[in-house]
Design a protein around this motif. Structure first.
Motif, PDB file in Angstrom:
ATOM      1  N   LYS A 197     -56.873   4.913 -11.778  1.00  8.03           N
ATOM      2  CA  LYS A 197     -58.288   5.011 -12.145  1.00  8.03           C
ATOM      3  C   LYS A 197     -58.442   4.933 -13.660  1.00  8.03           C
ATOM      4  CE  LYS A 197     -60.374   8.957 -12.328  1.00  8.03           C
ATOM      5  NZ  LYS A 197     -61.021  10.256 -12.015  1.00  8.03           N
ATOM      6  N   GLY A 198     -57.591   5.657 -14.377  1.00  6.68           N
ATOM      7  CA  GLY A 198     -57.643   5.598 -15.833  1.00  6.68           C
ATOM      8  C   GLY A 198     -57.344   4.212 -16.352  1.00  6.68           C
ATOM      9  N   HIS A 199     -56.390   3.534 -15.735  1.00  7.63           N
ATOM     10  CA  HIS A 199     -56.040   2.175 -16.167  1.00  7.63           C
ATOM     11  C   HIS A 199     -57.206   1.218 -15.972  1.00  7.63           C
ATOM     12  CE1 HIS A 199     -53.736  -1.504 -16.717  1.00  7.63           C
ATOM     13  NE2 HIS A 199     -54.165  -1.925 -15.548  1.00  7.63           N
ATOM     14  N   PHE A 200     -57.842   1.273 -14.798  1.00  2.62           N
ATOM     15  CA  PHE A 200     -58.901   0.327 -14.493  1.00  2.62           C
ATOM     16  C   PHE A 200     -60.209   0.636 -15.205  1.00  2.62           C
ATOM     17  CE2 PHE A 200     -56.328  -0.618 -10.601  1.00  2.62           C
ATOM     18  CZ  PHE A 200     -56.147  -1.958 -10.877  1.00  2.62           C
ATOM     19  N   GLY A 202     -60.357   1.995 -18.256  1.00  3.85           N
ATOM     20  CA  GLY A 202     -60.192   1.940 -19.704  1.00  3.85           C
ATOM     21  C   GLY A 202     -59.857   3.263 -20.349  1.00  3.85           C
ATOM     22  N   ASN A 203     -59.617   4.323 -19.565  1.00  4.47           N
ATOM     23  CA  ASN A 203     -59.217   5.611 -20.119  1.00  4.47           C
ATOM     24  C   ASN A 203     -57.695   5.701 -20.169  1.00  4.47           C
ATOM     25  OD1 ASN A 203     -61.910   6.536 -20.314  1.00  4.47           O
ATOM     26  ND2 ASN A 203     -61.898   7.037 -18.134  1.00  4.47           N
ATOM     27  N   ARG A 204     -57.186   6.747 -20.815  1.00  6.20           N
ATOM     28  CA  ARG A 204     -55.745   6.927 -20.878  1.00  6.20           C
ATOM     29  C   ARG A 204     -55.218   7.295 -19.497  1.00  6.20           C
ATOM     30  NH1 ARG A 204     -54.871  10.845 -25.974  1.00  6.20           N
ATOM     31  NH2 ARG A 204     -56.851  11.679 -25.200  1.00  6.20           N
ATOM     32  N   PRO A 205     -54.355   6.475 -18.903  1.00  2.00           N
ATOM     33  CA  PRO A 205     -53.926   6.699 -17.517  1.00  2.00           C
ATOM     34  C   PRO A 205     -53.296   8.066 -17.270  1.00  2.00           C
ATOM     35  CG  PRO A 205     -53.337   4.487 -18.221  1.00  2.00           C
ATOM     36  CD  PRO A 205     -53.817   5.214 -19.443  1.00  2.00           C
ATOM     37  N   LEU A 206     -52.407   8.508 -18.168  1.00  2.00           N
ATOM     38  CA  LEU A 206     -51.726   9.782 -17.942  1.00  2.00           C
ATOM     39  C   LEU A 206     -52.706  10.946 -17.993  1.00  2.00           C
ATOM     40  CD1 LEU A 206     -49.103  11.250 -17.444  1.00  2.00           C
ATOM     41  CD2 LEU A 206     -48.725  11.332 -19.924  1.00  2.00           C
ATOM     42  N   ARG A 207     -53.623  10.895 -18.941  1.00  2.00           N
ATOM     43  CA  ARG A 207     -54.619  11.962 -19.032  1.00  2.00           C
ATOM     44  C   ARG A 207     -55.504  11.980 -17.790  1.00  2.00           C
ATOM     45  NH1 ARG A 207     -59.116  12.686 -23.892  1.00  2.00           N
ATOM     46  NH2 ARG A 207     -60.132  14.543 -23.027  1.00  2.00           N
ATOM     47  N   SER A 208     -55.915  10.799 -17.330  1.00  2.00           N
ATOM     48  CA  SER A 208     -56.734  10.710 -16.122  1.00  2.00           C
ATOM     49  C   SER A 208     -55.973  11.238 -14.911  1.00  2.00           C
ATOM     50  CB  SER A 208     -57.150   9.253 -15.889  1.00  2.00           C
ATOM     51  OG  SER A 208     -57.861   9.123 -14.684  1.00  2.00           O
ATOM     52  N   ALA A 209     -54.677  10.928 -14.820  1.00  2.00           N
ATOM     53  CA  ALA A 209     -53.861  11.390 -13.700  1.00  2.00           C
ATOM     54  C   ALA A 209     -53.760  12.908 -13.684  1.00  2.00           C
ATOM     55  CB  ALA A 209     -52.475  10.762 -13.770  1.00  2.00           C
ATOM     56  N   LEU A 210     -53.533  13.499 -14.846  1.00  2.00           N
ATOM     57  CA  LEU A 210     -53.409  14.958 -14.926  1.00  2.00           C
ATOM     58  C   LEU A 210     -54.736  15.642 -14.604  1.00  2.00           C
ATOM     59  CD1 LEU A 210     -51.181  15.257 -18.125  1.00  2.00           C
ATOM     60  CD2 LEU A 210     -50.487  15.637 -15.748  1.00  2.00           C
ATOM     61  N   GLN A 211     -55.836  15.091 -15.099  1.00  2.00           N
ATOM     62  CA  GLN A 211     -57.152  15.680 -14.820  1.00  2.00           C
ATOM     63  C   GLN A 211     -57.471  15.622 -13.334  1.00  2.00           C
ATOM     64  OE1 GLN A 211     -59.721  13.392 -17.401  1.00  2.00           O
ATOM     65  NE2 GLN A 211     -59.674  14.935 -19.015  1.00  2.00           N
ATOM     66  N   THR A 212     -57.215  14.487 -12.709  1.00  2.00           N
ATOM     67  CA  THR A 212     -57.505  14.327 -11.291  1.00  2.00           C
ATOM     68  C   THR A 212     -56.663  15.283 -10.454  1.00  2.00           C
ATOM     69  OG1 THR A 212     -57.982  11.988 -11.676  1.00  2.00           O
ATOM     70  CG2 THR A 212     -57.635  12.675  -9.395  1.00  2.00           C
ATOM     71  N   SER A 213     -55.382  15.415 -10.778  1.00  2.00           N
ATOM     72  CA  SER A 213     -54.504  16.329 -10.048  1.00  2.00           C
ATOM     73  C   SER A 213     -54.947  17.774 -10.221  1.00  2.00           C
ATOM     74  CB  SER A 213     -53.059  16.162 -10.535  1.00  2.00           C
ATOM     75  OG  SER A 213     -52.607  14.849 -10.349  1.00  2.00           O
ATOM     76  N   MET A 214     -55.356  18.126 -11.436  1.00  2.00           N
ATOM     77  CA  MET A 214     -55.770  19.497 -11.717  1.00  2.00           C
ATOM     78  C   MET A 214     -57.019  19.874 -10.929  1.00  2.00           C
ATOM     79  SD  MET A 214     -56.614  21.240 -15.427  1.00  2.00           S
ATOM     80  CE  MET A 214     -55.005  20.702 -16.017  1.00  2.00           C
ATOM     81  N   ILE A 215     -57.989  18.957 -10.889  1.00  2.00           N
ATOM     82  CA  ILE A 215     -59.224  19.240 -10.154  1.00  2.00           C
ATOM     83  C   ILE A 215     -58.941  19.443  -8.672  1.00  2.00           C
ATOM     84  CG2 ILE A 215     -61.424  18.247  -9.412  1.00  2.00           C
ATOM     85  CD1 ILE A 215     -61.535  16.856 -12.172  1.00  2.00           C
ATOM     86  N   GLY A 216     -58.133  18.554  -8.084  1.00  2.00           N
ATOM     87  CA  GLY A 216     -57.793  18.695  -6.674  1.00  2.00           C
ATOM     88  C   GLY A 216     -57.037  19.966  -6.393  1.00  2.00           C
ATOM     89  N   GLY A 217     -56.088  20.307  -7.258  1.00  2.00           N
ATOM     90  CA  GLY A 217     -55.315  21.532  -7.072  1.00  2.00           C
ATOM     91  C   GLY A 217     -56.172  22.780  -7.184  1.00  2.00           C
ATOM     92  N   LEU A 218     -57.081  22.805  -8.149  1.00  2.00           N
ATOM     93  CA  LEU A 218     -57.966  23.966  -8.302  1.00  2.00           C
ATOM     94  C   LEU A 218     -58.886  24.138  -7.099  1.00  2.00           C
ATOM     95  CD1 LEU A 218     -58.934  23.697 -12.090  1.00  2.00           C
ATOM     96  CD2 LEU A 218     -57.486  25.436 -11.011  1.00  2.00           C
ATOM     97  N   ALA A 219     -59.413  23.016  -6.583  1.00  2.00           N
ATOM     98  CA  ALA A 219     -60.304  23.090  -5.416  1.00  2.00           C
ATOM     99  C   ALA A 219     -59.571  23.654  -4.212  1.00  2.00           C
ATOM    100  CB  ALA A 219     -60.851  21.699  -5.112  1.00  2.00           C
ATOM    101  N   ALA A 220     -58.366  23.174  -3.954  1.00  2.00           N
ATOM    102  CA  ALA A 220     -57.592  23.658  -2.812  1.00  2.00           C
ATOM    103  C   ALA A 220     -57.187  25.116  -2.992  1.00  2.00           C
ATOM    104  CB  ALA A 220     -56.359  22.780  -2.623  1.00  2.00           C
ATOM    105  N   SER A 221     -56.788  25.490  -4.213  1.00  2.00           N
ATOM    106  CA  SER A 221     -56.378  26.874  -4.478  1.00  2.00           C
ATOM    107  C   SER A 221     -57.537  27.839  -4.270  1.00  2.00           C
ATOM    108  CB  SER A 221     -55.843  26.996  -5.913  1.00  2.00           C
ATOM    109  OG  SER A 221     -54.722  26.170  -6.097  1.00  2.00           O
TER     110      SER A 221
END
Length: 231
Positions: A197-200, A202-221
């Motif tokens: 998503k970050g790649h497509f 235009g955002n920094r891919p690694l930052r986008s990946a970490l943000q997306t994972s964090m949001i999903g993890g927080l919601a489930a927790s």
């Protein structure tokens, strides 16, 4: 002297990419949070799978319908504004010419440079309306199939994303092990999805990946903790 071609590398996220992002992000997160929350309250993987599939069905329909209505609203808004511009160039052409001249002057053109451009547009009504729609109102014509395609893309992406966290519950009988596998699988999927998503977009891919994972993890927790606390 050799002529070199200048190739500009730009990417503008298409409507389809945007729809996939909307559907997949919610599809991965919501069923994951639901399954984790139910795991904190019950020990039946069958009930969790049934509830998860019901949520995916309802969520994909709701998200698809939302995408359809949003696209239909954009299409109707464009058509309404275009009809208004078509009336205005007939009923008040002088006023519209002034608006065109102001738009050109905003790009630094002089009155002498603007005059022939305004006259050219005035002699081409369709091009005149196209110009006003794009440069005065900032609106682009929308494919009439956009509403249908948006609904199907969002719903399909939601279903695809939603099945990932449920897969361990379908294959494993023990909900505890299923929860661990679901968490690892879903967080990995969120990371990969966020990276692309970050790649497509235009955002920094690694930052986008970490943000997306964090949001999903927080919601489930949060869902798991609430279910455990009240069970």
């Amino acid at each position: 002297m050799p002529i070199t071609t200048h190739a500009e590398q730009h990417f503008t996220a298409s409507d389809s990419v945007r729809d996939v992002v909307i559907g997949m992000s919610d599809g991965l997160t919501v069923p994951f949070a639901l399954a984790a929350g139910l795991t904190g309250a019950i020990s039946s993987s069958g009930i969790i799978v049934t509830a998860g599939l019901a949520e995916i069905a309802a969520g994909s329909i709701a998200m698809g319908l939302g995408g359809y209505l949003a696209a239909r609203s954009d299409i109707e808004h464009y058509a309404s504004e275009r009809r208004r511009e078509e009336r205005e160039i007939i009923e008040m052409p002088e006023s519209e010419c002034v608006e065109v001249a102001e738009l050109f002057r905003g790009y630094g053109l002089t009155a002498e440079q603007v005059a022939p451009l305004v006259e050219t547009l005035r002699n081409r009504p369709k091009a005149w309306v196209d110009f006003m729609m794009r440069f005065e109102l900032g609106l682009e014509e929308i494919d009439p199939r956009r509403a249908r395609n948006s609904a199907l893309t969002i719903a399909g992406a939601y279903i695809a994303g939603g099945l990932i966290p449920l897969l361990p519950y379908m294959l494993l009988g023990h909900v505890g092990r299923a929860l661990v596998c679901s968490a690892l699988l879903t967080l990995a999927a969120l990371f990969v999805f966020g990276f692309f998503k970050g790649h497509f977009t235009g955002n920094r891919p690694l930052r986008s990946a970490l943000q997306t994972s964090m949001i999903g993890g927080l919601a489930a927790s949060a869902a798991f903790a609430i279910a455990r606390a009240i069970s």
